[in-house]
Design an enzyme around this catalytic site. Sequence first.
Site, PDB file in Angstrom:
ATOM      1  N   SER A  10       0.946  -9.654  -8.912  1.00 18.13           N
ATOM      2  CA  SER A  10       1.183  -8.239  -9.158  1.00 18.13           C
ATOM      3  C   SER A  10       2.589  -8.042  -9.695  1.00 18.13           C
ATOM      4  O   SER A  10       3.575  -8.366  -9.028  1.00 18.13           O
ATOM      5  CB  SER A  10       1.017  -7.432  -7.867  1.00 18.13           C
ATOM      6  OG  SER A  10       1.469  -6.107  -8.066  1.00 18.13           O
ATOM      7  N   HIS A  35      -1.811  -8.744 -12.730  1.00 23.42           N
ATOM      8  CA  HIS A  35      -2.276  -7.571 -11.999  1.00 23.42           C
ATOM      9  C   HIS A  35      -1.275  -6.431 -12.166  1.00 23.42           C
ATOM     10  O   HIS A  35      -0.089  -6.575 -11.866  1.00 23.42           O
ATOM     11  CB  HIS A  35      -2.432  -7.911 -10.514  1.00 23.42           C
ATOM     12  CG  HIS A  35      -3.117  -6.841  -9.714  1.00 23.42           C
ATOM     13  ND1 HIS A  35      -4.487  -6.700  -9.680  1.00 23.42           N
ATOM     14  CD2 HIS A  35      -2.616  -5.869  -8.920  1.00 23.42           C
ATOM     15  CE1 HIS A  35      -4.803  -5.695  -8.894  1.00 23.42           C
ATOM     16  NE2 HIS A  35      -3.681  -5.164  -8.408  1.00 23.42           N
ATOM     17  N   ASP A  37      -0.410  -2.702 -11.024  1.00 20.07           N
ATOM     18  CA  ASP A  37      -0.645  -1.651 -10.035  1.00 20.07           C
ATOM     19  C   ASP A  37      -0.118  -0.325 -10.559  1.00 20.07           C
ATOM     20  O   ASP A  37       1.093  -0.131 -10.703  1.00 20.07           O
ATOM     21  CB  ASP A  37       0.059  -2.004  -8.719  1.00 20.07           C
ATOM     22  CG  ASP A  37      -0.677  -3.081  -7.939  1.00 20.07           C
ATOM     23  OD1 ASP A  37      -1.897  -2.940  -7.736  1.00 20.07           O
ATOM     24  OD2 ASP A  37      -0.042  -4.066  -7.533  1.00 20.07           O
ATOM     25  N   MET A  39       0.382   3.582  -9.959  1.00 23.70           N
ATOM     26  CA  MET A  39       0.468   4.558  -8.878  1.00 23.70           C
ATOM     27  C   MET A  39       0.965   5.894  -9.417  1.00 23.70           C
ATOM     28  O   MET A  39       1.874   5.931 -10.249  1.00 23.70           O
ATOM     29  CB  MET A  39       1.411   4.057  -7.792  1.00 23.70           C
ATOM     30  CG  MET A  39       1.056   2.697  -7.229  1.00 23.70           C
ATOM     31  SD  MET A  39       2.263   2.200  -5.985  1.00 23.70           S
ATOM     32  CE  MET A  39       1.686   0.528  -5.629  1.00 23.70           C
ATOM     33  N   HIS A  68      -5.208  -1.963 -11.888  1.00 24.06           N
ATOM     34  CA  HIS A  68      -5.664  -1.311 -10.661  1.00 24.06           C
ATOM     35  C   HIS A  68      -5.115   0.116 -10.647  1.00 24.06           C
ATOM     36  O   HIS A  68      -3.920   0.328 -10.459  1.00 24.06           O
ATOM     37  CB  HIS A  68      -5.151  -2.123  -9.465  1.00 24.06           C
ATOM     38  CG  HIS A  68      -5.451  -1.532  -8.136  1.00 24.06           C
ATOM     39  ND1 HIS A  68      -4.793  -1.929  -6.984  1.00 24.06           N
ATOM     40  CD2 HIS A  68      -6.333  -0.580  -7.745  1.00 24.06           C
ATOM     41  CE1 HIS A  68      -5.268  -1.255  -5.956  1.00 24.06           C
ATOM     42  NE2 HIS A  68      -6.191  -0.427  -6.393  1.00 24.06           N
ATOM     43  N   MET A  70      -4.475   3.368  -9.006  1.00 27.55           N
ATOM     44  CA  MET A  70      -4.352   4.123  -7.753  1.00 27.55           C
ATOM     45  C   MET A  70      -3.927   5.530  -8.118  1.00 27.55           C
ATOM     46  O   MET A  70      -2.810   5.980  -7.819  1.00 27.55           O
ATOM     47  CB  MET A  70      -3.346   3.431  -6.831  1.00 27.55           C
ATOM     48  CG  MET A  70      -3.853   2.114  -6.275  1.00 27.55           C
ATOM     49  SD  MET A  70      -2.591   1.168  -5.397  1.00 27.55           S
ATOM     50  CE  MET A  70      -1.874   0.270  -6.791  1.00 27.55           C
ATOM     51  N   MET A 139      -8.531  -3.690  -0.360  1.00 25.88           N
ATOM     52  CA  MET A 139      -7.121  -3.514  -0.036  1.00 25.88           C
ATOM     53  C   MET A 139      -6.869  -3.976   1.393  1.00 25.88           C
ATOM     54  O   MET A 139      -7.514  -3.507   2.328  1.00 25.88           O
ATOM     55  CB  MET A 139      -6.716  -2.045  -0.186  1.00 25.88           C
ATOM     56  CG  MET A 139      -6.738  -1.522  -1.615  1.00 25.88           C
ATOM     57  SD  MET A 139      -5.621  -2.414  -2.731  1.00 25.88           S
ATOM     58  CE  MET A 139      -4.036  -2.119  -1.957  1.00 25.88           C
ATOM     59  N   ASP A 175      -6.111  -7.643  -2.213  1.00 26.35           N
ATOM     60  CA  ASP A 175      -4.757  -7.248  -2.603  1.00 26.35           C
ATOM     61  C   ASP A 175      -4.051  -6.635  -1.403  1.00 26.35           C
ATOM     62  O   ASP A 175      -4.544  -5.676  -0.804  1.00 26.35           O
ATOM     63  CB  ASP A 175      -4.841  -6.222  -3.741  1.00 26.35           C
ATOM     64  CG  ASP A 175      -3.473  -5.775  -4.242  1.00 26.35           C
ATOM     65  OD1 ASP A 175      -2.459  -6.320  -3.787  1.00 26.35           O
ATOM     66  OD2 ASP A 175      -3.445  -4.872  -5.106  1.00 26.35           O
TER      67      ASP A 175
END
Length: 245
Positions: A10, A35, A37, A39, A68, A70, A139, A175
């Site tokens: 990540s 990866h 992330d 957010m 990913h 979120m 998660m 993750d």
Amino acid sequence: MTGEIIIAPSILAADFARLGEEIAAIDAAGADWIHCDIMDGHFVPNISFGADIVKAIRPATKKIFDVHLMIAPVDPYLEAFAKAGADVITIHAEAGPHLDRSLQAIRALGKKAGVSLCPSTSESALEYVLDRVDLVLVMTVNPGFGGQSFLASQLEKIARIRSMIGERPIRLEVDGGITRDNAAAVAAAGADTLVAGSAVFRGNSSADYAANIAAIRSAAEAGAARKLHDGSAPPVRTAERMLLR
């Protein structure tokens, strides 16, 4: 790719001041996927980066971009991340009212579709969408921040999801707090794709990152081998058959 176990560092744990260099370093160090992330400060209590950053770093590697999301709402942003260079787009089951529709939209954009579950979300949320997904992400921390401790309570959920997947060509990703110390247990539970941030970006060089990735991979492969030897899990399909084609 190197084998059945996939390691996806990540970049949330990377040095953002030299993000392109960090991605090149983990690429050289043996990362299988990258990866990302994402957010939004709304679905999770933190803000990371968006589609423009994904687009900017896309030329740094040819490895799969595992994005990913979120964020909520998620549907209005799917096309932007697809165009930015995502290969896999994973959304949260909790982030919108129409999970099936969102997964169809990802596939319509020509991308692999993933669904993620927070620690308190039951695997039953997957029951009616398993045939829409290429990846399930469990998660093992509450999403929003890197560097959190692994929640061992999720191991049973991982095993139950592995059973639900059966022979479907779906990768089972984990993750949150993944280290060389818990990678074996995670793989023994049925995971075949491990996301690690702080545990990979420890050190100052690609050589350090390579050692970290190798240690996590070795532990995970040992756990997967133990599971297969015990006869208590279905065989894992090879990476060549399960990865993007």
